[in-house]
Write an enzyme that holds these catalytic residues in place. Structure first.
Site, PDB file in Angstrom:
ATOM      1  N   ARG A   7      -0.283   6.205  -6.780  1.00  0.00           N
ATOM      2  CA  ARG A   7      -1.634   6.694  -7.113  1.00  0.00           C
ATOM      3  C   ARG A   7      -1.721   8.204  -6.932  1.00  0.00           C
ATOM      4  NH1 ARG A   7      -5.030   3.807  -3.058  1.00  0.00           N
ATOM      5  NH2 ARG A   7      -6.743   4.996  -3.933  1.00  0.00           N
TER       6      ARG A   7
ATOM      7  N   ASP B 186       0.831  -1.205   0.000  1.00  0.00           N
ATOM      8  CA  ASP B 186       0.000   0.000   0.000  1.00  0.00           C
ATOM      9  C   ASP B 186       0.865   1.253   0.000  1.00  0.00           C
ATOM     10  OD1 ASP B 186      -2.540   1.469   0.193  1.00  0.00           O
ATOM     11  OD2 ASP B 186      -1.709   2.101   2.111  1.00  0.00           O
TER      12      ASP B 186
HETATM   13  N1  URA Z   1      -7.138   6.466   2.577  1.00  0.00           N
HETATM   14  C1  URA Z   1      -6.321   5.404   2.371  1.00  0.00           C
HETATM   15  O1  URA Z   1      -5.694   4.900   3.285  1.00  0.00           O
HETATM   16  N2  URA Z   1      -6.215   4.934   1.107  1.00  0.00           N
HETATM   17  C2  URA Z   1      -6.880   5.450   0.067  1.00  0.00           C
HETATM   18  O2  URA Z   1      -6.749   4.964  -1.017  1.00  0.00           O
HETATM   19  C3  URA Z   1      -7.717   6.562   0.313  1.00  0.00           C
HETATM   20  C4  URA Z   1      -7.836   7.038   1.590  1.00  0.00           C
END
Ligand code: URA
Length: 434
Positions: free
Chosen positions: A168, A161
């Site tokens: 992203r 992530d």
């Molecule tokens: N918060 C997150 O942790 N991830 C996202 O993609 C959007 C908001």
């Protein structure tokens, strides 16, 4: 397997298999798949979507990309809370002590702010000495001893992530429901709590600008949480204007303390009672929402919720005296009142732009490496639907210099839309998804 084939498949709107998703997440985390290919796939996902099964597979693959926390050494039910991001969102600072005072363990991993949105970890660092980087052992022993610990996410938790979110952020691929769901739920699942409550923001200051989109996001988040075996609830709340009155790290801590002391009511307290009662009922501590609310309110009335905040601060090396004497929190040298150029009623306050005012003052991060000023920010004296007179204060800027304060004052005025006719406030809690 070839990454090009996976990209082409999603580009053509086809469903990815579990093996393909795992291949992508593992390869990208290890650095075997380059950013340009991952960017192409993320954009294909944003445009073509993912079905529920793909979203779950993506979440699980991301969750397993690094270490997961084992909270089995903590007795009792463990709860975690997440907000999809907002301006003036100091909810965790109030909610977590309230819930812990009512008997549910809070084991929470939090993030830092980026851009116009703030982060709980930065806010907590307003307490002199507060350590957000405690070890896993200390995290677990604090939850066992005090019922509460809030730490920054470690580098080993959900590394997929971290890389994907950073990519992203710079490729226009944040506002995609499957990508947001997998990003949030992979972190929450890796952090190991039994009960997860999600505050899904809706409105101009959030990723989901419409209520329908926010509901879709909440539904998908809850679905994935439940499929992963967690008690999960989503609460859809308004983020069309900033939450509460304070924006800026130490200023928000001060406002949170006012709520915990019972000095401040309104939407912020209402939000914490709503989220808190979801946690207490899901955890089996309360049978009904009413019973849960009574328990949470009692923690405010008898001072035990405020004491919990002091225990959280002391347990993580901070100065608990600052909880009872907020004069010990960082304070900016300059305060400037912002006066309205117009009489009327406040129709809208752009949450995002108020967040940018705080950033302009040095209170927000431009890049991940930015050092932020915890003392600066904005207090909004007028909120949506309030009557305002000509030359009456809209708010107060807290800044390091008068020059910065004056620049910010102009920017703050531009955040307000003031109209001649009375304004009706929209519903703050827009729905609950269980
Ligand atoms: N918060 C997150 O942790 N991830 C996202 O993609 C959007 C908001």
């Amino acid at each position: 397997m070839l990454m090009t084939d996976v990209i082409v498949k999603k580009r053509d709107g086809l469903k990815l298999s579990a093996e393909e998703i795992e291949f992508v997440v593992n390869g990208y985390t290890k650095g075997e798949i380059p950013d340009y290919q991952m960017s192409a796939l993320l954009m294909a996902i944003l445009l073509r979507g993912m079905d529920s099964e793909e979203t779950l597979e993506l979440t699980m693959a991301m969750m397993h990309s690094g270490e997961t926390l084992d909270l089995s050494k903590i007795n009792g039910v463990k709860a975690d809370k997440h907000s999809t991001g907002g301006v003036g969102d100091k909810t965790s600072l109030i909610l977590c002590p309230m819930v812990a005072a009512a008997g549910v363990k809070i084991a929470k991993m939090s993030g830092r702010g980026l851009g116009h949105t703030g982060g709980t970890i930065d806010k907590l660092e307003s307490f002199p000495g507060f350590n957000t980087g405690i070890s896993e052992e200390k995290f677990i022993s604090n939850v066992n001893n005090f019922g509460i610990a809030i730490a920054g996410q470690t580098a080993d938790l959900d590394p997929a992530d971290k890389k994907m979110y950073a990519l992203r952020d710079v490729t226009g691929t944040v506002p995609s429901i499957p990508l947001i769901v997998s990003s949030i739920m992979s972190k929450k699942l890796a952090a190991g709590a039994d009960v997860i409550v999600l505050d899904v923001k809706s409105g101009s200051g959030s990723f989901m600008e419409t209520e329908d989109k926010a509901r879709e996001l909440a539904t998908e988040l809850v679905r994935v949480g439940k499929l992963a075996g967690k008690k999960t609830v989503g609460v859809i709340t308004d983020m069309d204007e900033p939450l509460g009155n304070a924006i800026g790290n130490a200023l928000e801590v001060k406002e949170a303390i006012e709520v915990l002391k019972g000095e401040k009511k309104g939407e912020l307290l209402e939000l914490c009672l709503t989220l808190g009662s979801c946690i207490l009922t899901q955890a089996g501590i309360a049978e009904t929402e009413n019973e849960a609310r009574t328990m949470l309110q009692k923690g405010i009335d008898d001072g035990s919720a405020l004491k919990k905040l002091a225990e959280l601060v002391e347990g993580q090396d901070g100065d608990p005296k600052a909880v009872y004497n907020t004069g010990l929190l960082p304070k900016a040298p300059v305060q400037l009142e912002v006066k309205s150029d117009k009489a009327g009623f406040v129709r809208h306050i752009s949450a995002k732009d108020v967040g940018l005012v705080s950033m302009h003052l040095g209170g927000g991060r431009v890049t991940k490496e930015s050092v932020i000023d915890l003392s600066v920010g904005v207090i909004l004296d007028k909120k949506v639907a309030d009557r305002v007179e000509l030359d009456e204060a809209l708010g107060v800027i807290h800044a390091q210099t008068m020059e910065k304060a004056q620049e910010a004052a102009q920017l703050l005025k531009n955040c307000y839309t003031i109209v001649d006719t009375p304004v009706e406030k929209s519903k703050f809690i827009k729905g609950i998804v269980k």
